[in-house]
Motif scaffolding. Sequence first.
Motif, PDB file in Angstrom:
ATOM      1  N   VAL B  14       0.870  -1.164   0.000  1.00 49.50           N
ATOM      2  CA  VAL B  14       0.000   0.000   0.000  1.00 49.50           C
ATOM      3  C   VAL B  14       0.912   1.220   0.000  1.00 49.50           C
ATOM      4  O   VAL B  14       1.817   1.321   0.849  1.00 49.50           O
ATOM      5  CB  VAL B  14      -0.912   0.025   1.245  1.00 49.50           C
ATOM      6  CG1 VAL B  14      -1.735   1.306   1.287  1.00 49.50           C
ATOM      7  CG2 VAL B  14      -1.837  -1.190   1.256  1.00 49.50           C
ATOM      8  N   ILE B  16       1.737   5.340   0.104  1.00 46.95           N
ATOM      9  CA  ILE B  16       1.261   6.604   0.676  1.00 46.95           C
ATOM     10  C   ILE B  16       2.177   7.726   0.200  1.00 46.95           C
ATOM     11  O   ILE B  16       3.393   7.659   0.391  1.00 46.95           O
ATOM     12  CB  ILE B  16       1.266   6.567   2.215  1.00 46.95           C
ATOM     13  CG1 ILE B  16       0.434   5.387   2.733  1.00 46.95           C
ATOM     14  CG2 ILE B  16       0.746   7.890   2.781  1.00 46.95           C
ATOM     15  CD1 ILE B  16       0.418   5.267   4.260  1.00 46.95           C
ATOM     16  N   VAL B  18       3.737  11.338   0.530  1.00 49.68           N
ATOM     17  CA  VAL B  18       3.967  12.265   1.644  1.00 49.68           C
ATOM     18  C   VAL B  18       4.869  13.407   1.174  1.00 49.68           C
ATOM     19  O   VAL B  18       5.696  13.245   0.282  1.00 49.68           O
ATOM     20  CB  VAL B  18       4.618  11.552   2.851  1.00 49.68           C
ATOM     21  CG1 VAL B  18       3.712  10.431   3.362  1.00 49.68           C
ATOM     22  CG2 VAL B  18       5.995  10.993   2.508  1.00 49.68           C
ATOM     23  N   LYS B  24       7.528  11.763   8.313  1.00 54.34           N
ATOM     24  CA  LYS B  24       6.477  10.737   8.296  1.00 54.34           C
ATOM     25  C   LYS B  24       7.021   9.371   8.680  1.00 54.34           C
ATOM     26  O   LYS B  24       6.375   8.627   9.440  1.00 54.34           O
ATOM     27  CB  LYS B  24       5.841  10.647   6.911  1.00 54.34           C
ATOM     28  CG  LYS B  24       4.848  11.737   6.577  1.00 54.34           C
ATOM     29  CD  LYS B  24       3.522  11.555   7.268  1.00 54.34           C
ATOM     30  CE  LYS B  24       2.475  12.533   6.767  1.00 54.34           C
ATOM     31  NZ  LYS B  24       2.870  13.942   6.846  1.00 54.34           N
ATOM     32  N   VAL B  73       3.926  -1.254   3.747  1.00 50.49           N
ATOM     33  CA  VAL B  73       3.472   0.119   3.577  1.00 50.49           C
ATOM     34  C   VAL B  73       4.666   0.907   3.048  1.00 50.49           C
ATOM     35  O   VAL B  73       5.740   0.889   3.645  1.00 50.49           O
ATOM     36  CB  VAL B  73       2.963   0.720   4.899  1.00 50.49           C
ATOM     37  CG1 VAL B  73       2.762   2.235   4.755  1.00 50.49           C
ATOM     38  CG2 VAL B  73       1.657   0.056   5.302  1.00 50.49           C
ATOM     39  N   ASP B  94      -0.858  14.830   1.398  1.00 48.54           N
ATOM     40  CA  ASP B  94      -0.467  13.538   1.969  1.00 48.54           C
ATOM     41  C   ASP B  94      -1.669  12.593   1.897  1.00 48.54           C
ATOM     42  O   ASP B  94      -2.738  12.917   2.446  1.00 48.54           O
ATOM     43  CB  ASP B  94      -0.057  13.704   3.441  1.00 48.54           C
ATOM     44  CG  ASP B  94       1.254  14.473   3.605  1.00 48.54           C
ATOM     45  OD1 ASP B  94       1.997  14.636   2.625  1.00 48.54           O
ATOM     46  OD2 ASP B  94       1.532  14.905   4.737  1.00 48.54           O
ATOM     47  N   SER B  95      -1.502  11.451   1.266  1.00 49.30           N
ATOM     48  CA  SER B  95      -2.671  10.595   1.037  1.00 49.30           C
ATOM     49  C   SER B  95      -2.262   9.219   0.529  1.00 49.30           C
ATOM     50  O   SER B  95      -1.196   9.038  -0.067  1.00 49.30           O
ATOM     51  CB  SER B  95      -3.599  11.241  -0.002  1.00 49.30           C
ATOM     52  OG  SER B  95      -2.869  11.564  -1.177  1.00 49.30           O
ATOM     53  N   LEU B  96      -3.145   8.257   0.762  1.00 50.62           N
ATOM     54  CA  LEU B  96      -2.983   6.928   0.182  1.00 50.62           C
ATOM     55  C   LEU B  96      -3.004   7.033  -1.340  1.00 50.62           C
ATOM     56  O   LEU B  96      -3.835   7.759  -1.908  1.00 50.62           O
ATOM     57  CB  LEU B  96      -4.118   6.014   0.655  1.00 50.62           C
ATOM     58  CG  LEU B  96      -4.074   5.598   2.129  1.00 50.62           C
ATOM     59  CD1 LEU B  96      -5.437   5.064   2.567  1.00 50.62           C
ATOM     60  CD2 LEU B  96      -3.007   4.529   2.350  1.00 50.62           C
ATOM     61  N   ILE B  99      -2.573   0.486  -4.350  1.00 50.70           N
ATOM     62  CA  ILE B  99      -2.343  -0.866  -3.861  1.00 50.70           C
ATOM     63  C   ILE B  99      -1.605  -1.612  -4.973  1.00 50.70           C
ATOM     64  O   ILE B  99      -1.813  -1.343  -6.157  1.00 50.70           O
ATOM     65  CB  ILE B  99      -3.628  -1.596  -3.453  1.00 50.70           C
ATOM     66  CG1 ILE B  99      -4.579  -1.759  -4.626  1.00 50.70           C
ATOM     67  CG2 ILE B  99      -4.321  -0.861  -2.319  1.00 50.70           C
ATOM     68  CD1 ILE B  99      -5.798  -2.612  -4.296  1.00 50.70           C
TER      69      ILE B  99
END
Lengths: 150, 150
Positions: B14, B16, B18, B24, B73, B94-96, B99
Amino acid sequence: MTEPTLGNNIVIQVGIIVRDIETKARAWSEILGLPMPNIIITDTMDKTQAEYHSEPTPARAKLAFFHMGQLDVELIEPIDAPSTWKDQLDQHGDSLHHIAFEIKGMQEKISYLDSKGIRLVQRGEYTGGRYAYLDSIAQLGTVLELLEND
Amino acid sequence: MTEPTLGNNIVIQVGIIVRDIETKARAWSEILGLPMPNIIITDTMDKTQAEYHSEPTPARAKLAFFHMGQLDVELIEPIDAPSTWKDQLDQHGDSLHHIAFEIKGMQEKISYLDSKGIRLVQRGEYTGGRYAYLDSIAQLGTVLELLEND
């Protein structure tokens, strides 16, 4: 030795907010070759006791789960408001929303994260357990969900 | 019997996006009690042969990986542009982001997804393999990444 503060480091769910869950669930099933899941609707607020920023909320959601190894991909279509689900849909459209961990001791874990500046956004009960969403975007770059099953 | 069209249904990563990976990564480590990972920088474009919408791109990224059961991650801080990483940071902060699935037969899988209307956004090589990001937000609600290791 570093120990996971939530009790484990296993991501058991990735949540995706969608505007139209029937279409998205069918696409997940057909494009990726996965069994089509049932689409369920969360309980009404008298059962869920759902709270958004510590106030009762009538918000609900349609949910569909795809089982993918150690984790489920959860599709979430918000119904009514306010909720973290509706906030995300309004601000970002169809998008990844959270990663989830299964924990024991919900209030203790919420208090621990609060001590790190990570605030509780939404919580509620479901049959056999409860959930909490925490706004850890500033700290971790994603919303966290905690799931506690009895 | 439904068969996964990508060869498996195991989410192995997953991602992310940033703005500040050092801060982070430290928060992930300290708040969640996880080992602090090394922060690496992707190779230069002469090695990665990175393409964004089929054109060479000098964009790179800083990466940090947290091993969490079957998946990692991955924190990603974009460097330069254009890239799907920078697009996401500009549009959503900042976000997902994605996948990922590990696959065999990159071009075949990209062609299959293209036949479903899911377009290749970015691709590149890394030591021992290659990656591709596909814009499946309209269909699936998230960007997909395919990873192929030799």
